[in-house]
Scaffold this motif. Structure first.
Motif, short mmCIF file in Angstrom:
data_model
loop_
_atom_site.label_atom_id
_atom_site.label_comp_id
_atom_site.label_asym_id
_atom_site.label_seq_id
_atom_site.Cartn_x
_atom_site.Cartn_y
_atom_site.Cartn_z
N LEU A 115 118.08 31.35 51.47
CA LEU A 115 117.05 32.34 51.10
C LEU A 115 115.74 31.65 50.76
CD1 LEU A 115 119.91 33.41 49.19
CD2 LEU A 115 118.57 35.41 49.82
N ILE A 128 114.08 24.97 41.21
CA ILE A 128 114.68 24.64 39.91
C ILE A 128 113.73 23.68 39.20
CG2 ILE A 128 116.72 23.74 38.72
CD1 ILE A 128 117.42 26.10 40.43
N PRO A 129 113.09 24.13 38.11
CA PRO A 129 112.03 23.30 37.51
C PRO A 129 112.53 21.98 36.93
CG PRO A 129 112.46 25.26 36.17
CD PRO A 129 113.27 25.40 37.41
N SER A 130 113.82 21.93 36.61
CA SER A 130 114.34 20.71 35.97
C SER A 130 114.78 19.66 36.99
CB SER A 130 115.50 21.09 35.06
OG SER A 130 116.42 21.92 35.75
N LEU A 131 114.75 20.00 38.28
CA LEU A 131 115.15 19.03 39.31
C LEU A 131 113.93 18.54 40.08
CD1 LEU A 131 118.35 20.74 40.79
CD2 LEU A 131 118.25 18.93 39.09
N GLU A 181 106.60 21.85 38.92
CA GLU A 181 105.38 22.24 38.21
C GLU A 181 104.18 21.35 38.56
OE1 GLU A 181 106.44 21.81 34.11
OE2 GLU A 181 106.40 19.63 34.18
N HIS A 231 118.56 41.72 50.41
CA HIS A 231 119.54 41.28 49.40
C HIS A 231 120.96 41.60 49.84
CE1 HIS A 231 116.15 41.62 46.19
NE2 HIS A 231 116.11 40.46 46.83
N ARG A 258 114.51 23.40 51.33
CA ARG A 258 115.80 23.62 50.67
C ARG A 258 116.67 24.56 51.51
NH1 ARG A 258 115.53 26.48 44.93
NH2 ARG A 258 115.05 28.29 46.22
N PHE A 310 112.12 32.84 48.90
CA PHE A 310 111.51 33.98 48.21
C PHE A 310 110.01 33.78 48.00
CE2 PHE A 310 115.96 34.10 46.83
CZ PHE A 310 116.28 35.39 47.19
N TYR A 334 108.10 16.90 40.24
CA TYR A 334 108.81 18.11 39.81
C TYR A 334 107.99 19.34 40.24
CZ TYR A 334 112.21 15.37 37.33
OH TYR A 334 113.24 14.50 37.05
N LEU A 394 118.55 39.82 40.74
CA LEU A 394 117.65 40.04 41.88
C LEU A 394 116.22 40.34 41.43
CD1 LEU A 394 120.03 42.07 44.19
CD2 LEU A 394 119.17 39.76 44.56
N ASN A 425 111.07 30.14 43.55
CA ASN A 425 112.29 29.99 42.77
C ASN A 425 112.94 28.63 42.90
OD1 ASN A 425 112.36 33.23 43.62
ND2 ASN A 425 112.69 32.75 41.46
N LEU A 449 124.01 39.29 48.26
CA LEU A 449 123.60 39.19 46.86
C LEU A 449 123.92 40.47 46.09
CD1 LEU A 449 120.09 37.58 47.45
CD2 LEU A 449 122.04 36.45 46.41
N ALA A 461 116.49 21.00 30.54
CA ALA A 461 115.40 22.00 30.55
C ALA A 461 115.57 23.00 29.42
CB ALA A 461 115.40 22.72 31.89
N GLN A 508 108.45 34.01 45.27
CA GLN A 508 108.18 33.24 44.03
C GLN A 508 108.69 31.80 44.11
OE1 GLN A 508 106.34 34.56 41.63
NE2 GLN A 508 106.22 36.42 42.86
N PRO A 526 118.30 31.44 41.09
CA PRO A 526 118.29 30.70 42.36
C PRO A 526 119.62 30.02 42.68
CG PRO A 526 116.33 30.21 41.07
CD PRO A 526 117.24 31.00 40.19
N GLN A 570 108.39 29.57 32.89
CA GLN A 570 108.84 28.34 33.54
C GLN A 570 109.12 27.28 32.48
OE1 GLN A 570 109.04 27.72 37.03
NE2 GLN A 570 108.83 29.93 37.18
N ALA A 571 110.05 26.41 32.81
CA ALA A 571 110.32 25.30 31.90
C ALA A 571 109.12 24.37 31.92
CB ALA A 571 111.55 24.55 32.37
N ALA A 585 120.58 18.50 34.47
CA ALA A 585 119.12 18.71 34.48
C ALA A 585 118.76 20.04 33.81
CB ALA A 585 118.62 18.70 35.93
N TRP A 587 122.49 30.96 41.63
CA TRP A 587 123.43 32.04 41.98
C TRP A 587 123.24 32.43 43.45
CZ3 TRP A 587 121.70 37.23 42.93
CH2 TRP A 587 122.75 38.15 43.17
#
Lengths: 218, 805
Positions: free
Chosen positions: A88, A96-99, A138, A50, A152, A90, A136, B798, A94, A55, B445, A92, B704, B364-365, B441, B706
């Motif tokens: 980065l 963006i679920p809405s994109l 999900e 980090h 990404r 990760f 998406y 973080l 991470n 970060l 959400a 998880q 993310p 999650q959304a 977007a 950020w």
């Protein structure tokens, strides 16, 4: 040198006593090379990653990314550095679920004004995501999502790619396949890779290996 | 086990105290506004019932004429036939500039006599004093005080067993003051009647028997529409408050999913868990309900004077007394709080009941799930809209109007998430910059968490636009109407008829046009009706606010063959120009026109002065409108005040009387404005609480970006932009909804409630102001979460990557 870390210390304040997580860590990472950081849980691996990604702030020492020292950078300048030079990946994912997947892949590069649609498409092809670009996050499996996260990160053509247990959520076979692909693409992009892992097998795949123990390099 | 599980469940609130405050505040607000409205309604209805009881109208049936009044000879004839009846004459008398409702009764037979005799005895008034000239009044102490200041001829006995504003006198005194020596308003049928009498239907076919219980409900029925309006506002505020409650309950259960999973894993049965959550809600509902009741009581006490003014101005209904704490009000308020809480929490409790043991925390959304729920809500919304439309097309009346409005508002609220989602989708497609693309977007959400607050905002904004447009349209129409109705430059009230005659003569000698304002009060189908007699003058021909008229309308009126009726009277009795109206059995005139008469609760007609004087020669001649050049007004006013010794307050110029009328108008709508503002406040609070409770949940979406190089300050700015964007879309959608609401209020509700239809005017500046206010509220609501985000420790962000949240 893409990443230069000198005598960096980091302490987290606690309710009764402070916890020293990093105690004078130093390392160098040249362009095009890769480094695996290993260590037990709580050894400070993720904290160092980090800090290397601008970060979080360190207490003492210095970190330089592509020749830019981080110690005196303001929040806005750190954000600009991350936008342009650092990617980065990760554990998880991470995303963006809405994109959509395509928007996720392009997001960081577009934020950093480095977007090259041909390169993005090439990455998507190589990562096996071509037919999934309108979907998406999900709607994708864990392995697919991790490949999107790698796409990404690399779409930016970063100078420094940081990865924290990037295959920690995948099984062994999928993990090896994703790592092979990531290393191949990192080499092609010319980025330096700084990867945190628990896995000896993955660590062996990288150019250098550094073991962290109780906040110090061993 | 139960105690341990309960302690674990309640520990959530220690970590989320703000959420608990939000939940309780939302519920207290909802209960408070609803209870305030109910307290006002309850007080007003109790007051009507008290007044009816005090006037003795609840103890016996009444015999009332269909139109006009009951001739004295008919009363005598009924008495001769053996019926035990007691006469009543009602009207309005003026002493100085003060009007009083007077009720003339037979002081030997009316049911009120024992109470009045007791009061007279306490007052040490001589026996029979009330029956002998000059006659005595009986009145409530407050009214008696005003009456004594206004006149000294008749002594006044005070008794608090009478309602405020009403004078009781012997019928001989009342008929003398009202100048109606041969007519009665109605007859009371006394309880003890001789068996075997000829039925009243045969003896007096023109009279209607009104049961005692209906007499008591007269005022209540008249003002029902007003109380229904208040109830609708209260219900709207309650619903808006419940949106906050539902959102918070849902969120608190969502955040406790992992705890629930663990507790179940440790062996706590789901049935016990649901019971514990229900108990938790019940305790919260009770505490918040009590707080809401306390707040509601204060709001009601603050608004009651304005409600009294409104009821008096619009309906002539008097609501006296201070607010009292009623047990049924407390119980119904608590029941609403508990019922509302369980209604708002039902979905969340049901979802908890159905939750699989291994359900994962939802961080999650849920895109597809949200889309489906938006679609389902929108379909339900369309059904509500169609149901409302169907009701208004098939049925008429106030209730149908409110059903239509409910369908419209609820339907629009349910359709809102889908409309906003579609708008955001289009917006995202149109933008090319990555930050904007992400913002659109991400806003979409966030919509599921914000949709309830946005629905509340939509309802509040639409109500403000609708009610604001209605009031402003009314004000504009009323102002124009005042110009038409008050064309004379000066209005003078003399102290006697003789003085009136002398003044008229003096003014006419100087070429000043004098318009006598003379009227006679009768009853038409049991309700008061005022007949004005007007002189034939250009002033009326040019200015009078006619809505519909036959050709040569004023010629017909001047000839005494026709009359004009006010709008509310025409609507109440379905009268149209060309039809005839019988003011008395032998006095029938053609309706030549209908005129607007805003603010008057009663029926009114206008005919020629000569025709009126032929029927009622003794009506007072003390009020006059004078036409003269405006610049001559001050000099004339000074002169006639000094020369004729007319009190200063009896000479009012046009500007003064208009200002006074507009003052009454503004006060009438104070209650509406107050409720409007409170509803908007609740909606703003709903937005604030939603954003505050959502912001920490949003960190997985924000971290993310950020990490990709957006600073915390940029993210904070995005929070404010997002809030602005959602409020702006909601405000834009609220505009057409508000206009439909305004139309429904003006064309449906007002017609049913007050009897007049108003033209609709548009006020874009008001809308702009309201939209800017909504945007300001959105910025204020987002400011606190944005500030927190801008100062958030990076370590918190973080944690998202370290999966520590």
């Amino acid at each position: 040198m893409v990443l230069k870390i000198r005598n960096v210390t980091k302490t987290y304040p606690g309710q009764t006593l402070e916890t020293a997580v990093l105690r004078g860590v130093s390392l160098d990472l040249p362009a095009g090379s890769s480094l695996a950081l290993t260590g037990d849980s709580g050894s400070g691996k993720s904290t160092l990653l980090h800090l290397a990604g601008a970060l979080d702030r360190f207490d003492s020492g210095e970190i330089e990314i592509a020749g830019t020292p981080l110690s005196n950078l303001r929040d806005r300048q750190r954000a600009a550095l991350r936008r342009k030079d650092v990617s980065l990946v990760f554990q998880q994912f991470n995303l963006i679920p809405s994109l959509s997947i395509w928007q996720n892949i392009s997001l960081h590069a577009r934020l950093g004004n480095r977007w090259d649609a041909d390169w993005g498409q090439a990455l998507a092809d190589r990562l096996g995501l071509t037919g999934l670009l309108d979907r998406y996050p999900e709607q994708l499996s864990g392995g697919q999502q991790q490949r999107v996260a790698i796409g990404r990160a690399l779409a930016l053509r970063p100078k420094l790619l940081l990865a924290d247990e990037p295959t920690g959520n995948l099984d062994e076979t999928a993990s090896a396949a994703v790592m092979d692909l990531m290393l191949e693409l990192v080499r092609e992009s010319g980025a330096a890779l700084f990867l945190v892992t628990h896995s000896d097998a993955i660590a062996r795949m990288l150019d250098q290996r550094l073991h962290l123990q109780l906040g110090q390099t061993a | 086990m139960i105690r341990t599980a309960l302690s674990a469940i309640l520990s959530h609130w220690r970590r989320h105290p703000l959420q608990l405050v939000t939940l309780m505040a939302g519920l207290a607000l909802a209960t408070g506004l609803w209870s305030a409205v109910q307290a006002i309604n309850g007080e007003a209805r109790a007051s009507y019932a008290r007044a009816a009881e005090q006037l003795g109208t609840t103890v016996a049936d009444r015999l009332a004429p269909e139109d006009g009044s009951i001739p004295l000879r008919q009363y005598a004839s009924l008495r001769r036939s053996g019926w035990q009846l007691t006469p009543v004459l009602e009207g309005t008398v003026r002493f100085k500039r003060q009007s009083f409702d007077i009720m003339g009764i037979d002081l030997l037979s009316h049911p009120l006599v024992p109470a009045l005799a007791e009061a007279a005895e306490q007052d040490s008034a001589p026996a029979l004093d009330a029956l002998l000239p000059p006659g005595r009044f009986f009145a409530h102490p407050e009214t008696a005080q005003m009456l004594s200041a206004a006149q000294s001829e008749h002594p006044v006995t005070q008794t608090d067993r009478l309602p405020r504003g009403v004078l009781i006198a012997d019928i001989s005194l009342a008929s003398r003051l009202l100048r109606q020596p041969d007519s009665l308003s109605y007859l009371i049928i006394l309880p003890d009647q001789i068996p075997g009498l000829t039925p009243l239907e045969q003896l007096a076919p023109g009279l209607t028997r009104i049961p005692a219980r209906n007499a008591a409900a007269d005022t209540a029925r008249l003002t029902d529409s007003f109380h229904l309006n208040l109830t609708a506002f209260g219900l709207l505020s309650f619903a808006v408050g419940l949106f906050i409650v539902q959102g918070t309950i849902g969120l608190s259960l969502e955040q406790r999913r992992s705890m629930i999973r663990t507790l179940r894993g440790l062996g706590v049965p789901m049935r016990a868990l649901v019971a514990l959550f229900a108990a938790e809600l019940a305790v919260v509902a009770l505490i918040s309900g009590i707080a809401g009741l306390a707040g509601g009581y204060l709001v009601a006490a603050a608004l009651l004077p304005d409600v009294q003014a409104t009821l008096s101005g619009l309906y002539g209904a008097s609501v006296d007394g201070a607010l009292s704490l009623r047990l049924e009000w407390v119980l119904s308020g608590l029941a609403m709080a508990c019922g509302g809480t369980f209604l708002a929490g039902a979905q969340a409790l049901y979802a908890l009941w159905r939750m699989p043991l291994l359900a994962a925390p939802a961080t999650q959304a849920r895109g597809q799930q949200a889309s489906n729920s938006h679609l389902a809500a929108a379909i339900a919304g369309v059904v509500c809209l169609l149901a409302g439309l169907t009701v208004i097309l098939i049925f008429q009346g106030l209730i149908a109007g409110f059903v239509f409005l409910s369908g419209l508002m609820l339907g629009a609220a349910l359709m809102l998430p889908l409309l906003i989602s579609t708008g955001l989708r289009i917006g995202a497609r149109l933008c090319t910059r990555p930050f904007a693309e992400w913002l659109w977007a991400d806003t979409r959400a966030q919509l599921p968490g914000m949709s309830l607050a946005l629905m509340a905002l939509l309802l509040a904004l639409a109500t403000n636009i609708g009610v604001g447009t209605m009031v402003s349209s009314f004000r504009l129409t009323f102002t124009g109407w005042l110009d038409q109705r008050l064309p004379a430059e000066v209005y003078v009230t003399t102290t006697s008829d003789e003085q009136g005659e002398r003044l008229t003569q003096w003014l006419e000698d100087r070429g000043i046009t004098v318009l006598p304002i003379r009227h006679s009060d009768i009853r038409y189908k049991g309700a008061p009706l005022r007949i004005y007699g007007v002189a034939d003058d250009e002033t009326y021909r040019q200015n009078w606010p006619l809505l519909e008229a036959l050709p040569n309308v004023w010629d017909r009126v001047a000839a005494g063959e026709a009359l004009l009726v006010n709008e509310q009277f025409a609507r109440r009795h379905d009268l149209k120009p060309g039809r005839t109206l019988a003011l008395a059995p032998d006095w029938e005139l053609t309706i030549a026109g209908i005129y607007s008469d805003y603010g008057n609760p009663n029926g009114q007609v206008i005919t020629s002065l000569a025709a009126l004087l032929a029927r009622a020669p003794d009506i007072p001649n003390r009020q006059f409108g004078l036409r003269l050049p405006a610049e001559d007004v001050p000099e004339l006013a000074t002169y006639i005040r000094e020369a004729f010794e007319i009190p200063r307050e009896n000479i009012v110029d046009q500007v003064g009387i208009k200002a006074r009328s507009l003052g009454v108008f503004e006060r009438t709508f104070t209650i509406t404005s107050a409720l409007n503002l409170l509803t908007l406040g609740v909606a703003g609070f709903a937005m604030l609480t939603s954003l505050l409770t959502l912001w920490s949940q949003r960190l997985p979406q924000l971290a993310p970006v950020w990490a990709m190089g957006l600073s915390r300050r940029q993210l904070a700015g995005a929070e404010i932009l997002r809030s602005l964007l959602l409020a702006a879309i909601t405000a834009v959608l609220a505009l057409p909804l508000g206009l439909v609401l305004a139309w429904a209020l003006l064309a449906v509700i007002n017609v049913e409630a007050f009897g007049w239809k108003l033209p609709m005017h548009l006020f874009p500046e008001d809308w702009l102001r309201l939209i800017l206010l909504a945007l300001l509220a959105a910025v204020v609501a987002a400011a606190l979460p944005a500030r927190r985000l801008s100062r958030l420790d990076p370590a918190e962000l973080l944690k998202v990557f370290a999966n520590e949240r």
